[in-house]
Design an enzyme around this catalytic site. Structure first.
Site, PDB file in Angstrom:
ATOM      1  CG  HIS A  81    -104.067 -15.517  21.211  1.00 26.98           C
ATOM      2  ND1 HIS A  81    -103.287 -16.251  22.057  1.00 26.98           N
ATOM      3  CD2 HIS A  81    -105.340 -15.930  21.415  1.00 26.98           C
ATOM      4  CE1 HIS A  81    -104.046 -17.087  22.751  1.00 26.98           C
ATOM      5  NE2 HIS A  81    -105.310 -16.904  22.373  1.00 26.98           N
ATOM      6  NE  ARG A  82    -100.740  -9.944  24.803  1.00 21.35           N
ATOM      7  CZ  ARG A  82    -100.316 -10.030  26.049  1.00 21.35           C
ATOM      8  NH1 ARG A  82    -100.049  -8.941  26.721  1.00 21.35           N
ATOM      9  NH2 ARG A  82    -100.155 -11.208  26.629  1.00 21.35           N
ATOM     10  CB  SER A  90    -115.666  -3.384   9.456  1.00 20.69           C
ATOM     11  OG  SER A  90    -116.187  -2.186  10.000  1.00 20.69           O
ATOM     12  NE  ARG A 163     -91.423 -19.598  21.214  1.00 18.35           N
ATOM     13  CZ  ARG A 163     -90.371 -19.080  21.780  1.00 18.35           C
ATOM     14  NH1 ARG A 163     -89.664 -18.164  21.157  1.00 18.35           N
ATOM     15  NH2 ARG A 163     -89.998 -19.473  22.994  1.00 18.35           N
ATOM     16  NE  ARG A 172    -107.663 -18.318  23.228  1.00 15.44           N
ATOM     17  CZ  ARG A 172    -108.286 -17.524  24.085  1.00 15.44           C
ATOM     18  NH1 ARG A 172    -109.339 -17.968  24.764  1.00 15.44           N
ATOM     19  NH2 ARG A 172    -107.864 -16.304  24.299  1.00 15.44           N
TER      20      ARG A 172
HETATM   21  C1  LIG Z   1    -109.661 -20.439  29.181  1.00 15.10           C
HETATM   22  C2  LIG Z   1    -109.363 -18.975  29.087  1.00 15.10           C
HETATM   23  C3  LIG Z   1    -110.059 -18.062  29.857  1.00 15.10           C
HETATM   24  C4  LIG Z   1    -109.777 -16.711  29.770  1.00 15.10           C
HETATM   25  N1  LIG Z   1    -110.494 -15.832  30.534  1.00 15.10           N
HETATM   26  C5  LIG Z   1    -110.234 -14.493  30.464  1.00 15.10           C
HETATM   27  C6  LIG Z   1    -110.978 -13.539  31.253  1.00 15.10           C
HETATM   28  O1  LIG Z   1    -111.870 -13.907  32.004  1.00 15.10           O
HETATM   29  N2  LIG Z   1    -110.683 -12.234  31.127  1.00 15.10           N
HETATM   30  C7  LIG Z   1    -109.682 -11.780  30.292  1.00 15.10           C
HETATM   31  O2  LIG Z   1    -109.437 -10.578  30.237  1.00 15.10           O
HETATM   32  N3  LIG Z   1    -108.980 -12.653  29.536  1.00 15.10           N
HETATM   33  C8  LIG Z   1    -109.214 -13.976  29.590  1.00 15.10           C
HETATM   34  N4  LIG Z   1    -108.498 -14.860  28.804  1.00 15.10           N
HETATM   35  C9  LIG Z   1    -107.492 -14.321  27.870  1.00 15.10           C
HETATM   36  C10 LIG Z   1    -106.055 -14.507  28.424  1.00 15.10           C
HETATM   37  O3  LIG Z   1    -105.865 -13.799  29.632  1.00 15.10           O
HETATM   38  C11 LIG Z   1    -105.020 -14.026  27.383  1.00 15.10           C
HETATM   39  O4  LIG Z   1    -105.199 -12.648  27.128  1.00 15.10           O
HETATM   40  C12 LIG Z   1    -105.161 -14.756  26.058  1.00 15.10           C
HETATM   41  O5  LIG Z   1    -105.330 -16.132  26.256  1.00 15.10           O
HETATM   42  C13 LIG Z   1    -103.886 -14.522  25.235  1.00 15.10           C
HETATM   43  O6  LIG Z   1    -102.859 -15.318  25.817  1.00 15.10           O
HETATM   44  P1  LIG Z   1    -101.366 -14.846  25.959  1.00 15.10           P
HETATM   45  O7  LIG Z   1    -101.289 -13.503  26.583  1.00 15.10           O
HETATM   46  O8  LIG Z   1    -100.585 -15.959  26.609  1.00 15.10           O
HETATM   47  O9  LIG Z   1    -100.957 -14.902  24.435  1.00 15.10           O
HETATM   48  P2  LIG Z   1    -100.325 -13.915  23.378  1.00 15.10           P
HETATM   49  O10 LIG Z   1    -100.831 -12.523  23.482  1.00 15.10           O
HETATM   50  O11 LIG Z   1    -100.558 -14.651  22.132  1.00 15.10           O
HETATM   51  O12 LIG Z   1     -98.807 -13.904  23.739  1.00 15.10           O
HETATM   52  C14 LIG Z   1     -97.988 -15.058  23.602  1.00 15.10           C
HETATM   53  C15 LIG Z   1     -96.967 -15.050  24.711  1.00 15.10           C
HETATM   54  O13 LIG Z   1     -96.084 -13.933  24.514  1.00 15.10           O
HETATM   55  C16 LIG Z   1     -95.710 -13.405  25.783  1.00 15.10           C
HETATM   56  N5  LIG Z   1     -96.189 -12.031  25.857  1.00 15.10           N
HETATM   57  C17 LIG Z   1     -97.030 -11.401  24.973  1.00 15.10           C
HETATM   58  N6  LIG Z   1     -97.225 -10.122  25.347  1.00 15.10           N
HETATM   59  C18 LIG Z   1     -96.515  -9.947  26.492  1.00 15.10           C
HETATM   60  C19 LIG Z   1     -96.329  -8.844  27.364  1.00 15.10           C
HETATM   61  N7  LIG Z   1     -96.900  -7.661  27.169  1.00 15.10           N
HETATM   62  N8  LIG Z   1     -95.538  -9.023  28.438  1.00 15.10           N
HETATM   63  C20 LIG Z   1     -94.936 -10.205  28.686  1.00 15.10           C
HETATM   64  N9  LIG Z   1     -95.075 -11.302  27.904  1.00 15.10           N
HETATM   65  C21 LIG Z   1     -95.855 -11.165  26.816  1.00 15.10           C
HETATM   66  C22 LIG Z   1     -96.343 -14.289  26.846  1.00 15.10           C
HETATM   67  O14 LIG Z   1     -95.434 -15.307  27.195  1.00 15.10           O
HETATM   68  C23 LIG Z   1     -97.529 -14.877  26.127  1.00 15.10           C
HETATM   69  O15 LIG Z   1     -97.974 -16.099  26.683  1.00 15.10           O
HETATM   70  C24 LIG Z   1    -108.764 -16.220  28.881  1.00 15.10           C
HETATM   71  C25 LIG Z   1    -108.060 -17.152  28.093  1.00 15.10           C
HETATM   72  C26 LIG Z   1    -108.351 -18.502  28.184  1.00 15.10           C
HETATM   73  C27 LIG Z   1    -107.578 -19.476  27.304  1.00 15.10           C
END
Ligand SMILES: Cc1cc2nc3c(=O)[nH]c(=O)nc-3n(C[C@H](O)[C@H](O)[C@H](O)COP(=O)(O)OP(=O)(O)OC[C@H]3O[C@@H](n4cnc5c(N)ncnc54)[C@H](O)[C@@H]3O)c2cc1C
Length: 208
Positions: A81-82, A90, A163, A172
């Site tokens: 979650h970025r 560590s 948010r 999650r």
């Molecule tokens: C059930 C489940 C299974 C998963 N399986 C995998 C897997 O197999 N492999 C894998 O690699 N990952 C997996 N993930 C991780 C998933 O792909 C996301 O990296 C992680 O859930 C973070 O979500 P997010 O990017 O929406 O959220 P955050 O990084 O918290 O970002 C929040 C929101 O900000 C916006 N945002 C953030 N950064 C950007 C950007 N650079 N460009 C555009 N919009 C942005 C988006 O709207 C995003 O939803 C999984 C996640 C879940 C919940």
């Protein structure tokens, strides 16, 4: 070796001089220049209205920090979650061999605990033996960590705005999330619902 129970708790304390709900109302009312409508009990209705219309940037002004105690697999998922800040235990700098301590591990929720626990426990002991032996041979923790299991206990502080926490809980606590993630996020969501009622009460975690 010690088995540690996974859990997570909110760390942030509310500032009593400017409660979070009043702060969100105040910031939101800047949009409409309606600060003069603020009364002792105007905040809950205003904030509900803001969320109803999806004007979620207003809740970005309040943040919360959480201390997670989970395994390394779960921390790998959390740090994806970025829009958050992190500080993580560590495995480069912590020496789990110090004072004869050994490693700490998080027990997963087995489907078949009677059969699976012994197999898992053996693997954890084996990994611990390898780790301690590498330290004895003079390898530093950052090299010996190569044999640590995914089950190793890891502490993580995550700070995010409300948010982002809403987004985090929607992903999650869902059924598709990992069982060890849900083990800590479902009780954590309840803590958020207690502290920040209006903001989190619409998020319903599926309990099975
Ligand atoms: C059930 C489940 C299974 C998963 N399986 C995998 C897997 O197999 N492999 C894998 O690699 N990952 C997996 N993930 C991780 C998933 O792909 C996301 O990296 C992680 O859930 C973070 O979500 P997010 O990017 O929406 O959220 P955050 O990084 O918290 O970002 C929040 C929101 O900000 C916006 N945002 C953030 N950064 C950007 C950007 N650079 N460009 C555009 N919009 C942005 C988006 O709207 C995003 O939803 C999984 C996640 C879940 C919940």
């Amino acid at each position: 070796m010690e088995i540690v129970k996974a859990h997570a708790m909110i760390l942030s304390e509310e500032d009593p001089s400017f409660p979070w709900l009043r702060q969100i109302e105040y910031n939101g009312r800047i949009s409409y220049k309606s600060e003069d409508k603020i009364t002792d009990d105007s905040a809950p209705k205003f904030v509900k209205m803001i969320l109803h219309y999806g004007h979620e940037s207003v809740i970005e002004h309040v943040s919360a920090s959480v201390r997670f105690i989970v395994d390394r697999g779960v921390t790998h998922e959390i740090v994806r979650h970025r829009l958050a800040s992190y500080t993580q235990e560590s495995t480069r700098y912590c020496n789990y061999g110090k004072k004869g301590g050994g490693i700490r591990v998080i027990q997963p929720p087995f489907k078949h605990p009677l059969e699976s626990f012994d197999v898992w426990f053996d693997c954890m002991l084996h990994a611990e033996r390898g780790y301690l032996r590498l330290l004895e041979l003079g390898e530093p923790p950052e090299i010996a960590r190569s044999v640590l299991p995914t089950g190793v206990k890891t502490e993580l502080i995550m700070t995010a705005n409300l948010r982002e926490w809403r987004h985090f809980f929607k992903l999650r606590t869902a059924k598709a999330a990992h069982p060890q993630m849900r083990e800590v996020t479902i009780p954590l969501l309840r803590q958020f619902q207690d502290v920040f009622k209006i903001i989190f009460k619409d998020i319903v975690s599926e309990t099975v």
